[in-house]
Each structure stands twice: as structure tokens, then as C-alpha cells.
Design an enzyme around this catalytic site. Sequence first.
Site, mmCIF file in Angstrom:
data_model
loop_
_atom_site.group_PDB
_atom_site.id
_atom_site.type_symbol
_atom_site.label_atom_id
_atom_site.label_comp_id
_atom_site.label_asym_id
_atom_site.label_seq_id
_atom_site.Cartn_x
_atom_site.Cartn_y
_atom_site.Cartn_z
ATOM 1 N N GLN A 1 -17.251 -19.652 -43.004
ATOM 2 C CA GLN A 1 -16.855 -18.415 -42.341
ATOM 3 C C GLN A 1 -16.444 -18.718 -40.910
ATOM 4 O O GLN A 1 -17.047 -19.563 -40.261
ATOM 5 C CB GLN A 1 -18.048 -17.460 -42.255
ATOM 6 C CG GLN A 1 -18.543 -16.918 -43.567
ATOM 7 C CD GLN A 1 -19.747 -16.032 -43.323
ATOM 8 O OE1 GLN A 1 -20.727 -16.448 -42.727
ATOM 9 N NE2 GLN A 1 -19.675 -14.801 -43.786
ATOM 10 N N LYS B 1 -19.593 -0.330 -39.601
ATOM 11 C CA LYS B 1 -18.653 -1.449 -39.521
ATOM 12 C C LYS B 1 -17.213 -0.986 -39.659
ATOM 13 O O LYS B 1 -16.945 0.116 -40.142
ATOM 14 C CB LYS B 1 -18.953 -2.449 -40.633
ATOM 15 C CG LYS B 1 -18.790 -1.854 -42.021
ATOM 16 C CD LYS B 1 -18.906 -2.914 -43.107
ATOM 17 C CE LYS B 1 -18.818 -2.264 -44.483
ATOM 18 N NZ LYS B 1 -18.779 -3.198 -45.578
ATOM 19 N N HIS C 1 -21.130 -14.018 -33.416
ATOM 20 C CA HIS C 1 -22.084 -12.954 -33.120
ATOM 21 C C HIS C 1 -22.034 -12.662 -31.639
ATOM 22 O O HIS C 1 -22.032 -13.580 -30.822
ATOM 23 C CB HIS C 1 -23.476 -13.357 -33.587
ATOM 24 C CG HIS C 1 -23.532 -13.513 -35.075
ATOM 25 N ND1 HIS C 1 -23.283 -14.705 -35.705
ATOM 26 C CD2 HIS C 1 -23.724 -12.595 -36.058
ATOM 27 C CE1 HIS C 1 -23.342 -14.523 -37.015
ATOM 28 N NE2 HIS C 1 -23.606 -13.251 -37.267
ATOM 29 N N ASP D 1 -17.270 -17.317 -38.102
ATOM 30 C CA ASP D 1 -18.343 -16.352 -37.897
ATOM 31 C C ASP D 1 -18.731 -16.334 -36.424
ATOM 32 O O ASP D 1 -18.934 -17.383 -35.826
ATOM 33 C CB ASP D 1 -19.547 -16.815 -38.727
ATOM 34 C CG ASP D 1 -20.481 -15.674 -39.065
ATOM 35 O OD1 ASP D 1 -20.198 -14.538 -38.652
ATOM 36 O OD2 ASP D 1 -21.497 -15.940 -39.735
ATOM 37 N N CYS E 1 -25.972 -15.924 -39.218
ATOM 38 C CA CYS E 1 -26.516 -15.050 -38.163
ATOM 39 C C CYS E 1 -27.845 -15.520 -37.572
ATOM 40 O O CYS E 1 -27.972 -15.618 -36.355
ATOM 41 C CB CYS E 1 -26.657 -13.619 -38.651
ATOM 42 S SG CYS E 1 -25.659 -13.180 -40.050
ATOM 43 N N HIS F 1 -21.778 -8.617 -35.682
ATOM 44 C CA HIS F 1 -21.267 -9.750 -36.477
ATOM 45 C C HIS F 1 -19.769 -9.520 -36.605
ATOM 46 O O HIS F 1 -19.350 -8.396 -36.833
ATOM 47 C CB HIS F 1 -21.760 -9.754 -37.922
ATOM 48 C CG HIS F 1 -23.208 -9.553 -38.146
ATOM 49 N ND1 HIS F 1 -24.036 -10.568 -38.533
ATOM 50 C CD2 HIS F 1 -23.979 -8.457 -38.103
ATOM 51 C CE1 HIS F 1 -25.252 -10.101 -38.714
ATOM 52 N NE2 HIS F 1 -25.250 -8.824 -38.467
ATOM 53 N N ARG G 1 -23.825 -19.312 -51.219
ATOM 54 C CA ARG G 1 -24.345 -18.100 -51.851
ATOM 55 C C ARG G 1 -24.294 -18.252 -53.350
ATOM 56 O O ARG G 1 -23.335 -18.799 -53.894
ATOM 57 C CB ARG G 1 -23.524 -16.881 -51.419
ATOM 58 C CG ARG G 1 -23.662 -16.619 -49.935
ATOM 59 C CD ARG G 1 -22.905 -15.403 -49.499
ATOM 60 N NE ARG G 1 -22.959 -15.303 -48.039
ATOM 61 C CZ ARG G 1 -22.263 -14.447 -47.315
ATOM 62 N NH1 ARG G 1 -21.455 -13.595 -47.918
ATOM 63 N NH2 ARG G 1 -22.378 -14.429 -46.004
HETATM 64 ZN ZN LIG Z 1 -23.690 -12.426 -39.064
#
Ligand SMILES: [Zn+2]
Length: 644
Positions: free
Chosen positions: A382, A470, A386, A384, A335, A516, A364
Site C-alpha cells: 500500500q 471517509k 497516516h 500508506d 497503521c 489513514h 491479508r
Molecule cells: Zn491505516
Amino acid sequence: MDNIQVTLPDGSVKSVPAGTRPLEVARSISTRLADDALVARVDGNLWDLNRPLEGDAQLQILTTKNPEALEVYRHSTAHLLAAAVLELFPETKLGIGPPIDTGFYYDFQRDTAFTPEDLEKIEKRMWEIQARDLPYERKYTEKNEGLKLYADQPMKVELITERAGDVFSEYTLGPQFIDFCRGPHVPSTKKIKAFKLLSIAGAYWKGDEKNAQLQRIYGTAFFSKKELDEYLAKLEEAKKRDHRKLGQELDLFSIQELAGPGLIFFHPKGGIIRKQLEDWMRDEYLKRGYSLVYTPHVARFDLWKTSGHAGFYAQNMFSRMELDDAEYQLKPMNCPFHILIYADKQHSYRELPVRLGELGTVYRYERSGVLNGLFRVRGFTQDDAHIFCTPEQIENEVVDCLQFAVDTLTTYGFTKYSAELSTWDGGASGKYDGTPEQWALGENALKNACERLNVNAKIVPDEAAFYGPKIDVKLVDAIGRPWQLSTVQFDFTLPRRFQLEYIGEDGQKHQPLMVHRALYGSIERFFGILIEHYAGAFPVWLAPVQAIVLPITDRQLEYARSVQKQLDAAGIRSSVDDRSEKVNLKIRDAQLQKIPYMLVVGDREQQNGQVAVRNRKHGDQGAKPVADCIAAIRALIDSKAVSA
Ligand SMILES: [Zn+2]
Ligand SMILES: [Zn+2]
């Protein structure tokens, strides 16, 4: 004695003496109900059938028809387990024994390791205790008294010291077993009709590696033998589909001891599948108006201070590394990087929405004990993205995200899914970031989007992340297991922390909304789910080898190679089994490798320019001209057919 008013679910009211037990009320309704009863619900709380009612109350009698009773039933089976262990191994110290989604467990401390034979013995003893029809008796004990009573159970003493009030409740089961426990429980052991002990695993007292190591015995329990058998069959099926086992058999991926746990190596065959997953996703990004970006794997620690991760996410991050000018941090999230790209220039409302997508690899820290194949790892990628947009745009953006999520599931052959919408607590606790207006806007956008797409989302209050509401989409796989997959998540915090803005129609600066969203979630984990969902038999478009040519003898080797060349030219991934083995063995091996098409060539096929087609699922399909066979396979690839 005074009478109390007991209101039943149908609204009728019974006047009974104070101290009446729910079981007595059940019996006054019908003997059948009393026989079937497992536990009661009193004013919303689960309550023992034999625990006296103290005042006016709403009462519901729960039977096997009420799924909530299953938890109590399983907790009671956990006590049965502990009682059996104490009878057989009296030196054992007891930890805790709660119900879980799949059954129950109990933690034990004992110098000797439990063996599979012990498990059988314990299970047998559990049935013996069950047959004694012992009551689960609730007792009240004064704290000081209790501490003496549990003197030889140090973990219980610790719990009582920490948690018990002046007087605490405990449950006995026969003369030997007593447990510091809030309950409630089923009234007696004979109510427990179907259970099985499943496995032994290591655990730590209170889940802390610094504490004593315990042995956790897992088991499961169901209301009926039939349900138990079905569950056990499903476990068996899941074992066959285990992605760690198939990953090795099909040579898809590995985890290398020398490199470290939780880090995934995609082998060539797994690499091909991954490329398909990535290509599909990137193509969809571009089709759906996302921009593709690429960002680094590390950044100065300062970035993570600004984003806040250095604080609330510290436990999940790899340790920092020192470089010449500063400390650097391996990224746990993409992000902040996408935010930096957004913030790199000024945006007018006309340029919004900005959708930045990346297949971004993050790292992680997960404790080694929880790592699990492709499902729980320390490094993963990911899909991912945004989205930065205006309040007017947000609902359509969420609709598009959800539609994208559903299309993703459909593409991979998942027809069943469910959705959960996590909301805040209305601000009561103060633990959530963002203004009430922002939460209302976010939650409404999510709700409306679900309605517009006819997605029936279950609302879960007070389960949102602290930074925004979410939607989570869970798929259901081929053997009925749910998997959390896609998520669409509002964020009210990061735009504020990074002071993001756009110039509105009014010429003023405004803060954009930020969402996200990840659809596969983690590519590694999604890959693991796919392996298990397909049981390793990937649809043709994903299969690492789509067709294998099997010459019956060496005489057809050259012809086999010419067939492979044609497959190649048509973009079909293929190989030739040129070993001097019997064709039946070649077929068996190809079948084990779950290759969709086996093209057998003998003298006759060679003479006629044909191949004898064999499908891994449907077997012999007869001889076909090479061109026809290629066209048929090509069509399956192009349509991304999920069954064939
Ligand atoms: Zn994010
Ligand atoms: Zn208990």
C-alpha cells in the site's frame, strides 16, 4: 368498498377503490404509461404493478426511464433463467437468483456440470418462455403448506424455514416454476426484451465452502437490445485488456503455483514500471511534507491486540507464528506501526501535523475462491500514510490529501472520477466508535474539503467504517469502468487505543486526530488497473522499453548499437533487435510488445546519422537525426505525457 387516496409524484391525488392495482392507476393516466410500466413504487417501496393497493399511498410508476426498475427487471430475468433450467433439467435444485450490478445470476445444484452448449440451450428456452408472455404471479402461502410444496427443493425449504413468516410470498412463472421470493417483479415475461447468459462459475450454498457446491449461471439484461450490445462490446474490449492475459504476453508479472496463490511476482519489465510508480509516489511524499518511514512485516501478536485487529480483523489475517518469546503476526495493516513511531516521543502542537508515509507491504487472508490476478491478492503493497494533527489543522490536511489523490489520477491519465463520502448513522445503532463531536468534526472536514476543491462527493449515510467517516475516490478507466482507488479515512479508535497525545498550546495533553490515506490503494491492484486502462501500451515514461532499434540488415548492427548507446546516455530505456530477421517481423514483434518507439536503421540512416522513427500508435514518422529523436522522446518522458 372504501376509497383510498393515491398521491402521484406531481402531487395530484386520485381517489380510487381500495384494492386498485398500480397498473390500473397507470392506465387511468395514459395507455402509454401502462404499456411502459415495469414496476411501481408505493410509499418508497418497490411494488408489483398488479399487487393491490391496501390503503392511502404515494405512488410512482416506474418505466425504463427509472434506473431502479433495472434491478427488478434483472431479478425477473433470473426467474426466467431458473424456469428455463427447470424445464430442460427438471432434476435441478434451486439456490438463489438475485440481480447484481452487472446483471443477475442463479445458483443451481445438479450432478452434471452445465456446458457452454447447455447455456445456449437454456438461453433459447428463456426466449421461448418469454414469448409465452407468462405473468409473474405473486401468491401467498402458509408456511407449513409451503414447506410441503417445496419438498423436492431442499435449499428453498432451508430458506423458508429460516426466513418465512407464517405466511410468505412466492412468485410463479408458468405451471412448473415457483420461487420463494419477496419480489417485486415485472408483470410478465414479454416485458423482458434483451438478455444474454454469460458464464458458468462455481459457488457454494450461502457462500460457505463447507456447504454444497453449486453451479452459478451469470447473465445480464438491459431494457433494450442496443444497451445490451453496447455492454457486450465493452465486455469484449475488457477481455482484450485483461491484465492477466497482457501480464503474461508482455512478461510483466506472474503468480507461481509453488509459492502459493495470491502472491505476486514482478518480472523485470513489471519491476521497471513498479519502480516508476514507487519513485513518483515517494518523491511526491517528500514534496508534500510527508516523512518516509519503513516498518517490519511482522510484529508480536500483542500489538494487534492493542490495535484491536486481533478481534475485529482476525478473519483477514494470516495464522500466527510461534517464536521463542511470543506469538508473531504477519501484518495486515501498516497503521499500528506508524502509530508506534508517532508514540515513540512526545509531540508538541508545534510539530504537528506529523505525516508518516510508507510503501508498506501487508498480508491479508483472502479465500482462494475470490483471488483474482492483481486485483485480489494475499500480499500487497500500500502507498500508506497516516496523518496525526490537531482539530484546527484537519480541514487543510484533508484538502491536501484530496488534492494529492486528484493529482495522482491526473498523472496517470485518468480524467474522470467520482467521490463518495461515507457518514455514520448519527449514533442511532451504537455500532460506531467515537463521540458525536468527533463525527461532526470529521464529517465536516471531509465535506468542506470537497467543497473547497469543487469535488462533487455523493454522501452515503451509514456506510462509514465503525472507527470514522471517509472519502473514497473512484476513477473511470479508458472503457468507462469505475474503480475504487484512493481513500481518506478518519480514525477515532486507534488514537484512543494507543493513548496517543500531543501537548497543546494550553500545556495540556490532547489526543491527536488521525487520518489513514492511501492513493494508489494497493500498488499491485493499481498496476492491474493501469495495464487494463492502457491496454498494455504504457505511456513512454512508464514503458519498460521506451525505444527499440531495428537494424534492417546485419550491416547496420554496429550503427544500431551506437544509437542505443546514445539512448542509454540520455536515460532512455532501449534495446536492439539484433536477430537476423526481416525488419517487418521485428516491427510486428515490437508492436506486439507495445514499445512506444521503433527506430529503424538502414544504410541511408547510417550514412546520414539518422533513424527512421516509427511510433506504436501513429506509425511512420519519417527519418530524423538521432539527437532530435532522443530529445523528442526525452521530452515525453520528462513531461510524463500520457498519450504518445
Ligand atoms: Zn491505516
Ligand atoms: Zn426471486
